[in-house]
Motif scaffolding. Structure first.
Motif, PDB file in Angstrom:
ATOM      1  N   ALA A   1      10.914 -47.438  88.623  1.00 15.85           N
ATOM      2  CA  ALA A   1      11.227 -48.445  88.386  1.00 15.85           C
ATOM      3  C   ALA A   1       9.118 -49.663  87.909  1.00 15.85           C
ATOM      4  O   ALA A   1       8.475 -50.403  87.637  1.00 15.85           O
ATOM      5  N   GLN A   2       9.231 -49.159  89.467  1.00 17.89           N
ATOM      6  CA  GLN A   2       7.185 -49.631  89.803  1.00 17.89           C
ATOM      7  C   GLN A   2       6.424 -48.278  88.702  1.00 17.89           C
ATOM      8  O   GLN A   2       5.773 -48.772  88.252  1.00 17.89           O
ATOM      9  N   VAL A   3       6.963 -47.212  89.030  1.00 20.06           N
ATOM     10  CA  VAL A   3       5.892 -46.515  88.368  1.00 20.06           C
ATOM     11  C   VAL A   3       6.296 -46.463  87.225  1.00 20.06           C
ATOM     12  O   VAL A   3       5.051 -47.062  86.184  1.00 20.06           O
ATOM     13  N   ARG A   4       6.799 -46.859  86.392  1.00 11.09           N
ATOM     14  CA  ARG A   4       7.243 -47.583  84.573  1.00 11.09           C
ATOM     15  C   ARG A   4       6.920 -47.923  83.905  1.00 11.09           C
ATOM     16  O   ARG A   4       6.192 -48.052  83.405  1.00 11.09           O
ATOM     17  N   ASN A   5       6.614 -49.614  84.846  1.00 12.04           N
ATOM     18  CA  ASN A   5       6.230 -50.152  84.638  1.00 12.04           C
ATOM     19  C   ASN A   5       4.799 -50.317  84.666  1.00 12.04           C
ATOM     20  O   ASN A   5       3.301 -50.873  84.081  1.00 12.04           O
ATOM     21  N   MET A   6       4.310 -49.866  86.168  1.00 17.74           N
ATOM     22  CA  MET A   6       3.149 -50.210  86.343  1.00 17.74           C
ATOM     23  C   MET A   6       2.169 -48.933  84.925  1.00 17.74           C
ATOM     24  O   MET A   6       1.531 -48.575  84.613  1.00 17.74           O
ATOM     25  N   LEU A   7       3.448 -47.682  84.788  1.00 14.84           N
ATOM     26  CA  LEU A   7       2.659 -46.657  83.277  1.00 14.84           C
ATOM     27  C   LEU A   7       2.580 -47.800  82.248  1.00 14.84           C
ATOM     28  O   LEU A   7       1.526 -47.318  81.013  1.00 14.84           O
ATOM     29  N   ARG A   8       3.474 -47.968  82.245  1.00 13.26           N
ATOM     30  CA  ARG A   8       3.262 -49.025  80.783  1.00 13.26           C
ATOM     31  C   ARG A   8       2.162 -50.227  80.266  1.00 13.26           C
ATOM     32  O   ARG A   8       1.364 -50.321  79.694  1.00 13.26           O
ATOM     33  N   ALA A   9       2.427 -50.884  81.801  1.00  7.90           N
ATOM     34  CA  ALA A   9       1.271 -51.294  82.067  1.00  7.90           C
ATOM     35  C   ALA A   9      -0.718 -50.760  81.662  1.00  7.90           C
ATOM     36  O   ALA A   9      -0.906 -51.397  80.689  1.00  7.90           O
ATOM     37  N   TYR A  10      -1.250 -50.231  82.367  1.00  8.52           N
ATOM     38  CA  TYR A  10      -2.178 -49.090  82.218  1.00  8.52           C
ATOM     39  C   TYR A  10      -2.111 -48.828  80.739  1.00  8.52           C
ATOM     40  O   TYR A  10      -3.362 -48.449  79.954  1.00  8.52           O
ATOM     41  N   ALA A  11      -0.745 -48.408  80.585  1.00  7.74           N
ATOM     42  CA  ALA A  11      -0.784 -47.058  79.074  1.00  7.74           C
ATOM     43  C   ALA A  11      -1.702 -48.410  77.484  1.00  7.74           C
ATOM     44  O   ALA A  11      -2.176 -47.923  76.505  1.00  7.74           O
ATOM     45  N   TRP A  12      -0.668 -50.252  77.708  1.00  8.61           N
ATOM     46  CA  TRP A  12      -1.195 -50.851  77.028  1.00  8.61           C
ATOM     47  C   TRP A  12      -2.795 -51.368  77.162  1.00  8.61           C
ATOM     48  O   TRP A  12      -2.975 -51.660  76.277  1.00  8.61           O
ATOM     49  N   SER A  13      -3.018 -51.891  77.909  1.00  3.61           N
ATOM     50  CA  SER A  13      -4.056 -52.231  78.653  1.00  3.61           C
ATOM     51  C   SER A  13      -5.589 -51.570  78.053  1.00  3.61           C
ATOM     52  O   SER A  13      -6.388 -51.999  78.277  1.00  3.61           O
ATOM     53  N   GLN A  14      -5.356 -50.148  78.938  1.00  2.00           N
ATOM     54  CA  GLN A  14      -6.738 -49.161  78.673  1.00  2.00           C
ATOM     55  C   GLN A  14      -6.167 -47.889  77.019  1.00  2.00           C
ATOM     56  O   GLN A  14      -5.644 -47.322  77.225  1.00  2.00           O
ATOM     57  N   ASP A  15      -7.128 -48.051  76.602  1.00  2.00           N
ATOM     58  CA  ASP A  15      -7.492 -46.918  75.536  1.00  2.00           C
ATOM     59  C   ASP A  15      -7.768 -46.207  75.894  1.00  2.00           C
ATOM     60  O   ASP A  15      -8.767 -45.944  75.365  1.00  2.00           O
ATOM     61  N   GLU A  16      -7.569 -45.599  76.659  1.00  2.00           N
ATOM     62  CA  GLU A  16      -7.720 -43.816  77.291  1.00  2.00           C
ATOM     63  C   GLU A  16      -7.049 -42.994  77.024  1.00  2.00           C
ATOM     64  O   GLU A  16      -5.701 -42.873  76.692  1.00  2.00           O
ATOM     65  N   ALA A  17      -7.727 -41.961  77.099  1.00  2.00           N
ATOM     66  CA  ALA A  17      -7.202 -40.176  76.975  1.00  2.00           C
ATOM     67  C   ALA A  17      -5.953 -40.150  77.862  1.00  2.00           C
ATOM     68  O   ALA A  17      -5.625 -41.092  79.737  1.00  2.00           O
ATOM     69  N   PRO A  18      -4.246 -39.907  77.890  1.00  2.00           N
ATOM     70  CA  PRO A  18      -3.619 -39.856  78.716  1.00  2.00           C
ATOM     71  C   PRO A  18      -3.629 -39.449  80.398  1.00  2.00           C
ATOM     72  O   PRO A  18      -3.557 -39.980  81.444  1.00  2.00           O
ATOM     73  N   SER A  19      -5.238 -38.449  80.653  1.00  2.00           N
ATOM     74  CA  SER A  19      -4.818 -38.429  81.858  1.00  2.00           C
ATOM     75  C   SER A  19      -5.557 -39.341  82.956  1.00  2.00           C
ATOM     76  O   SER A  19      -5.372 -39.475  83.761  1.00  2.00           O
ATOM     77  N   ARG A  20      -6.771 -39.824  81.831  1.00  2.00           N
ATOM     78  CA  ARG A  20      -7.224 -41.267  82.893  1.00  2.00           C
ATOM     79  C   ARG A  20      -6.228 -41.872  83.131  1.00  2.00           C
ATOM     80  O   ARG A  20      -6.020 -42.406  84.343  1.00  2.00           O
ATOM     81  N   VAL A  21      -4.688 -42.119  82.186  1.00  2.00           N
ATOM     82  CA  VAL A  21      -3.585 -43.711  82.355  1.00  2.00           C
ATOM     83  C   VAL A  21      -3.241 -42.669  83.929  1.00  2.00           C
ATOM     84  O   VAL A  21      -3.180 -43.892  84.363  1.00  2.00           O
TER      85      VAL A  21
END
Length: 574
Positions: free
Chosen positions: A403-423
């Motif tokens: 649950a922690q990993v999934r929620n953190m991934l959502r936050a980074y992916a939404w806030s950072q307009d970057e390539a998947p590797s950087r996220v």
């Protein structure tokens, strides 16, 4: 030369250690008992065997039982060709003898009777259980004692109790425990076995009614079903047993009187329908509560149950109670775990023009939640994020980490307009410092429609099994590019990105390793199995494709949970 000195000369070899559960079973047997492996070497013995033979367990274990113990009536070693125990051992069948001789450690002979039977030691190991007790010489005029049951000798009774313990404690499935229970009772003790259970809502349910027809057990489903409530004042046998009061013998005449309750009416119907002339009824108890009642009945067998039979029925019911209680607790924990896992996993978003579905299957033999997960969510630029991953572990910590990993991934992916590797690089840095997750694998991808109406996927893979892409005409291949290290290694390396076109009508499958890993086979075998079945099923609607893929591909011996995420690109318009 004493038997103890002979022990020094008898070859001893290393043997695998026996489990604490098996030692517990041996100790529960009320006479001498030991277990041998497939070569006849002693794996373990109970305290009574040590006392009767004068050997310690350490002196017995590792020795070939026949060479160490078995003797003729004059104390000479018994040739193997003349040993009926050895013959039955090699044939893998149950056998017994009323008179034989074992050597004690001090060189004297112990006159015994014995019974041997094949025995499952766990981990697919084949063993043989030997149960024996001393036989004292009796005056010829003495009358033979009546056996404890009309059909079983003392050794058979002890062996049955040992088998009951190991059979019922080796499963955590209620239905399987009941199946084993009736298989132990019928036809050895009775022609009929009936189990009435008290449900979580304090209702009585006639769960099992089984009749022995030769060697076949026939379930009488017409006699099963809900029962009236248990009357608190009734003195009728089943009512007393369901209140945990006492074990009782009964017959048709017991219920010929005016019924005092609905249960008495059902019992009269049971006797009429089965033709039973004698039954023994015992409460099924756990350490906390009464779970139900076991009824053993005779119809074809003309011998009626006697009071001396009740202790055996009670012992079997007591062991059944402990096994059923454990199985019920396990199923409750599993239900809570599955509910928790399902609430942690998200609903699929609606993506215009794309079909998407996901499945999660818990580990079939685990009572705890796992770390497998999937996710899909829209991004600010109009693309859609896809993720699938596996946090190491099969417990609540793994689920919490997931649950922690999934929620953190959502936050980074939404806030950072970057390539998947950087996220994923940012995610990897964070989980090492602000979570308890030790290691995890995942794929993070972004899908979007191009101006020409085609679809494209870009992704990075952190140590996860590769996505599978199946074209509309059944060509299937893995997307192996973009592969990097799993999360949590601490290695400071750049993660690669990869891109691919998703052809019209194609299907993309993301999955966790529980779908392809099969003990005893390489990973390539599982990957090839997934590819072949996915290609064969791709013509089906996406929901049916996903369900059938899980059913066909997931290994039978799988003991891992499985997450699967599938999406389908719209086909070209005709």
């Amino acid at each position: 030369m004493t038997a103890r000195k002979e022990t020094q000369a008898v070859r001893k070899r290393p043997v695998r250690p026996v489990s604490a559960d098996l030692l517990g079973v041996l100790q529960a047997i009320g006479t001498g008992a030991y277990v041998v492996d497939e070569e006849g070497c002693i794996l373990g013995a109970n305290t009574l065997a040590e006392e009767l033979l004068g050997f310690s367990a350490e002196e017995l274990v590792g020795h070939e039982a026949h060479d160490l113990l078995h003797r003729g009536p004059h104390g000479r070693p018994l040739p193997r060709t003349q040993c009926s125990m050895r013959q039955a051992f090699h044939a893998g069948r149950t056998a017994q003898a009323e008179e034989d001789y074992f050597a004690r450690a001090d060189g004297t002979l112990l006159r015994i009777s014995w019974l041997i039977t094949p025995y499952a030691c766990g981990n697919d190991d084949s063993c043989t259980l030997v149960v024996f007790h001393p036989v004292e010489s009796e005056p010829e005029s003495s009358a033979p004692e009546e056996p404890v049951t009309a059909s079983l000798t003392e050794l058979e009774r002890l062996a049955l109790l040992a088998e009951t313990t190991t059979q019922l404690t080796s499963t955590l499935d209620v239905d399987e425990a009941l199946r084993r229970l009736v298989g132990l009772v019928v036809p050895r003790l009775a022609d009929w076995a009936i189990v009435d259970l008290i449900t979580d809502r304090d209702e009585v349910w006639r769960t099992v009614v089984v009749h022995a027809e030769g060697e076949t057990l026939v379930h009488r489903e017409d006699l099963q079903g809900p029962m009236p409530p248990v009357p608190q004042q009734s003195q009728m046998p089943l009512s007393r047993a369901l209140r945990g009061v006492a074990s009782t013998l009964a017959g048709p005449r017991t219920y010929d009187r005016v019924p005092d309750s609905g249960i008495a009416v059902e019992q009269r119907h049971l006797f009429n329908a089965t033709g039973m002339h004698s039954v023994a009824i015992a409460p099924i108890r756990s350490t906390r509560e009464v779970l139900g009642a076991l009824t053993a009945g005779r119809s074809e067998n003309p011998l009626s149950f006697a009071p001396a039979d009740l202790p055996l029925i009670e012992d079997i019911a007591r062991r059944a109670g402990l096994a059923l209680d454990n199985a019920r607790l396990y199923q409750r924990q599993r239900k809570v775990a599955e509910t928790m896992q399902n609430h942690l996993l998200p609903q699929m978003p609606g993506v215009p023009g794309i079909q998407m579905t996901a499945r999660y299957l818990p580990a079939p033999h685990a009572s705890q939640v796992g770390g497998d997960w999937y996710d899909a969510f829209p991004l600010p630029d109009g693309s859609t994020a896809l993720a699938i991953g596996d946090v190491v572990g099969h417990d609540l910590e793994a689920a919490a980490g997931m649950a922690q990993v999934r929620n953190m991934l959502r936050a980074y992916a939404w806030s950072q307009d970057e390539a998947p590797s950087r996220v994923v690089e940012r995610l990897d840095e964070a989980i090492q410092h602000i979570t308890d997750v030790s290691m995890a694998t995942m794929i993070f991808a972004r899908i979007e429609a191009a101006d020409d109406g085609t679809w494209r996927i870009s992704w990075t893979n952190a140590g996860h099994p590769p996505p599978l892409l199946i074209s509309e005409d059944g060509m299937a291949h893995y997307l192996t590019a973009g592969h990097g290290l799993l999360l949590g290694t601490g290695a400071d390396r750049e993660r690669p990105d990869a891109t691919a076109c998703l052809p019209a009508g194609s299907t993309l499958v993301l999955y966790t390793d529980g779908l392809i890993e099969d003990p005893g086979h390489t990973l390539d075998v599982g990957l090839d199995r997934l590819r072949r079945h996915a290609a064969a099923l791709v013509h089906r609607p996406l929901a049916g494709f996903t369900d059938q893929l899980l059913r066909r591909v997931r290994p039978e011996r799988n003991d891992d949970d499985v997450a699967l995420l599938a999406l389908r690109i719209p086909a070209r318009e005709a």
